[in-house]
Design an enzyme around this catalytic site. Structure first.
Site, PDB file in Angstrom:
ATOM      1  N   ARG A  68       0.738  41.082 -72.478  1.00  0.00           N
ATOM      2  CA  ARG A  68       1.550  41.259 -71.265  1.00  0.00           C
ATOM      3  C   ARG A  68       2.139  39.936 -70.778  1.00  0.00           C
ATOM      4  NH1 ARG A  68       0.123  44.693 -66.605  1.00  0.00           N
ATOM      5  NH2 ARG A  68       2.366  44.945 -66.689  1.00  0.00           N
ATOM      6  N   ASN A 100       3.784  44.682 -58.309  1.00  0.00           N
ATOM      7  CA  ASN A 100       4.054  44.104 -59.626  1.00  0.00           C
ATOM      8  C   ASN A 100       3.457  42.700 -59.725  1.00  0.00           C
ATOM      9  OD1 ASN A 100       5.454  46.434 -59.936  1.00  0.00           O
ATOM     10  ND2 ASN A 100       7.475  45.507 -59.647  1.00  0.00           N
ATOM     11  N   HIS A 117      -1.192  43.017 -56.031  1.00  0.00           N
ATOM     12  CA  HIS A 117      -2.039  43.176 -57.225  1.00  0.00           C
ATOM     13  C   HIS A 117      -2.161  41.900 -58.051  1.00  0.00           C
ATOM     14  CE1 HIS A 117      -1.419  47.858 -57.117  1.00  0.00           C
ATOM     15  NE2 HIS A 117      -2.203  47.407 -56.166  1.00  0.00           N
ATOM     16  N   CYS A 150     -17.426  24.867 -65.902  1.00  0.00           N
ATOM     17  CA  CYS A 150     -18.755  25.507 -65.851  1.00  0.00           C
ATOM     18  C   CYS A 150     -19.024  26.415 -67.062  1.00  0.00           C
ATOM     19  CB  CYS A 150     -18.907  26.305 -64.553  1.00  0.00           C
ATOM     20  SG  CYS A 150     -18.021  27.860 -64.564  1.00  0.00           S
TER      21      CYS A 150
HETATM   22  P1  OAD Z   1       4.185  53.694 -61.993  1.00  0.00           P
HETATM   23  O1  OAD Z   1       4.377  53.464 -63.451  1.00  0.00           O
HETATM   24  O2  OAD Z   1       3.072  54.584 -61.565  1.00  0.00           O
HETATM   25  O3  OAD Z   1       5.512  54.294 -61.373  1.00  0.00           O
HETATM   26  C1  OAD Z   1       6.775  53.766 -61.660  1.00  0.00           C
HETATM   27  C2  OAD Z   1       7.806  54.571 -60.874  1.00  0.00           C
HETATM   28  O4  OAD Z   1       9.070  53.953 -61.050  1.00  0.00           O
HETATM   29  C3  OAD Z   1       7.950  56.020 -61.317  1.00  0.00           C
HETATM   30  O5  OAD Z   1       7.868  56.855 -60.167  1.00  0.00           O
HETATM   31  C4  OAD Z   1       9.348  56.082 -61.952  1.00  0.00           C
HETATM   32  O6  OAD Z   1      10.006  57.319 -61.690  1.00  0.00           O
HETATM   33  C5  OAD Z   1      10.053  54.954 -61.240  1.00  0.00           C
HETATM   34  N1  OAD Z   1      11.152  54.311 -61.977  1.00  0.00           N
HETATM   35  C6  OAD Z   1      11.214  54.027 -63.307  1.00  0.00           C
HETATM   36  N2  OAD Z   1      12.351  53.354 -63.594  1.00  0.00           N
HETATM   37  C7  OAD Z   1      13.025  53.191 -62.424  1.00  0.00           C
HETATM   38  C8  OAD Z   1      14.250  52.550 -62.035  1.00  0.00           C
HETATM   39  N3  OAD Z   1      15.036  51.953 -62.935  1.00  0.00           N
HETATM   40  N4  OAD Z   1      14.614  52.585 -60.732  1.00  0.00           N
HETATM   41  C9  OAD Z   1      13.826  53.190 -59.807  1.00  0.00           C
HETATM   42  N5  OAD Z   1      12.651  53.794 -60.100  1.00  0.00           N
HETATM   43  C10 OAD Z   1      12.252  53.795 -61.382  1.00  0.00           C
HETATM   44  O7  OAD Z   1       4.080  52.245 -61.314  1.00  0.00           O
HETATM   45  P2  OAD Z   1       3.468  51.828 -59.895  1.00  0.00           P
HETATM   46  O8  OAD Z   1       3.723  52.855 -58.872  1.00  0.00           O
HETATM   47  O9  OAD Z   1       3.949  50.457 -59.646  1.00  0.00           O
HETATM   48  O10 OAD Z   1      -2.038  48.735 -60.772  1.00  0.00           O
HETATM   49  O11 OAD Z   1       1.926  51.775 -60.232  1.00  0.00           O
HETATM   50  C11 OAD Z   1       1.046  51.314 -59.255  1.00  0.00           C
HETATM   51  C12 OAD Z   1      -0.109  50.586 -59.870  1.00  0.00           C
HETATM   52  O12 OAD Z   1      -0.730  51.393 -60.879  1.00  0.00           O
HETATM   53  C13 OAD Z   1       0.261  49.315 -60.617  1.00  0.00           C
HETATM   54  O13 OAD Z   1       0.415  48.196 -59.783  1.00  0.00           O
HETATM   55  C14 OAD Z   1      -0.888  49.141 -61.552  1.00  0.00           C
HETATM   56  C15 OAD Z   1      -0.996  50.564 -62.047  1.00  0.00           C
HETATM   57  O14 OAD Z   1      -2.174  50.946 -62.585  1.00  0.00           O
HETATM   58  C16 OAD Z   1      -3.002  48.001 -61.297  1.00  0.00           C
HETATM   59  O15 OAD Z   1      -2.988  47.616 -62.456  1.00  0.00           O
HETATM   60  C17 OAD Z   1      -4.085  47.659 -60.327  1.00  0.00           C
HETATM   61 ZN    ZN Z   2     -15.802  27.604 -63.959  1.00  0.00          ZN
END
Ligand code: OAD
Ligand code: ZN
Length: 252
Positions: A68, A100, A117, A150
């Site tokens: 990543r 993000n 995050h 450490c």
């Molecule tokens: P998701 O992958 O769950 O959702 C992405 C969203 O973006 C979806 O609803 C898509 O429809 C939308 N989407 C995709 N392309 C797009 C575009 N060009 N314009 C607008 N919308 C678009 O991602 P998150 O909601 O960010 O956490 O996920 C939340 C968290 O879950 C992340 O931060 C991560 C993940 O597990 C951790 O790792 C703690």
């Molecule tokens: Zn250390």
């Protein structure tokens, strides 16, 4: 495309808050988590994104994060990121609250960014908390990085499932949401809490709630306006329509 109410509310807004998720960076080439081509279709969060998994198999977790880190190092902010950075200059208070970890808001020029995050560019020792830059970590192509002070395991500075969000970005995010006259939820599936609660906090405090996403989400019924389009297309248009500026189109 945009309602008159949105344009007039945005023009007069003292405070604007924007919550972003993986969809915001999709047009930069960063894969989202959920949906058809989402990362969690191919990989298991329970094996890659939690502390127990890291202790059990740090090699595997580091392989995933090296992948990543390399991927994110190669991408660029898109027109949506640039448009938000321009919008920030037009309002007294403007906060980007992001789930993000890719640093793209800051790279596009946004100044107030609350990273809920964590950040993929940062790493720290699980033993003594010493900070390590990516440069040091990525100098080695494989293996588990260890602390030179450490000997402890170094981990990426990102929030994993089951972990609490860091207090500072969280408190500032709640404040920005409560204060906002207009709140945008952009490119997030709105299923991961507590981030997903912020649009509702804003709405309860009186904000005009706007969602930009490719598809309807669990938040959509609560939104005042839902725009089912790509954020990289919509935000530069909004910038133009509301402020008469095309500066956000930097990369077009
Ligand atoms: P998701 O992958 O769950 O959702 C992405 C969203 O973006 C979806 O609803 C898509 O429809 C939308 N989407 C995709 N392309 C797009 C575009 N060009 N314009 C607008 N919308 C678009 O991602 P998150 O909601 O960010 O956490 O996920 C939340 C968290 O879950 C992340 O931060 C991560 C993940 O597990 C951790 O790792 C703690
Ligand atoms: Zn250390």
């Amino acid at each position: 495309m945009f309602s008159k109410t949105l344009i007039s509310n945005l023009k007069s807004a003292q405070s604007v808050a924007v919550l972003t998720g993986a969809g915001m960076s999709a047009e930069s080439g960063v894969p989202t988590f959920r949906g058809e081509n989402g990362l969690w279709k191919k990989f298991k969060p329970e094996e890659l994104a939690n502390f127990e998994a890291f202790i059990r198999n740090p090699e595997l977790v580091w392989e995933w994060y090296r992948y990543r880190k390399h991927l994110i190092a190669q991408v660029q902010p898109n027109a949506g990121h640039y448009a938000l950075a321009q919008m920030e200059k037009r309002h007294k208070n403007f906060a980007v609250i992001t789930q993000n970890i890719d640093n793209l808001h800051r790279r596009a020029g946004s100044k107030t960014v609350h990273e809920l995050h964590g950040n993929i560019d940062c790493n720290y020792c699980t033993g003594c908390k010493k900070y390590f830059s990516n440069e040091k970590i990525l100098a080695r192509e494989e293996g588990v990085p260890r602390c030179d002070k450490c000997g402890g395991l170094i981990r990426p500075d990102v929030v994993w499932f089951g972990e609490l969000l860091p207090a500072e970005p969280w408190n500032s995010s709640v404040e920005a949401s409560e204060r906002s006259d207009v709140f945008f939820s952009i490119g997030t599936s709105s299923v991961v809490y507590p981030a997903a609660s912020l649009p509702l906090v804003a709405k309860r405090a009186g904000a005009y709630l706007v969602e930009i996403n490719l598809e309807a989400t669990e938040l959509s019924p609560a939104a005042d306006e839902v725009i089912l389009q790509k954020s990289g297309d919509m935000l530069p248009l909004l910038l133009k329509e509301c402020y008469g500026s095309t500066e956000g189109n930097k990369i077009l």
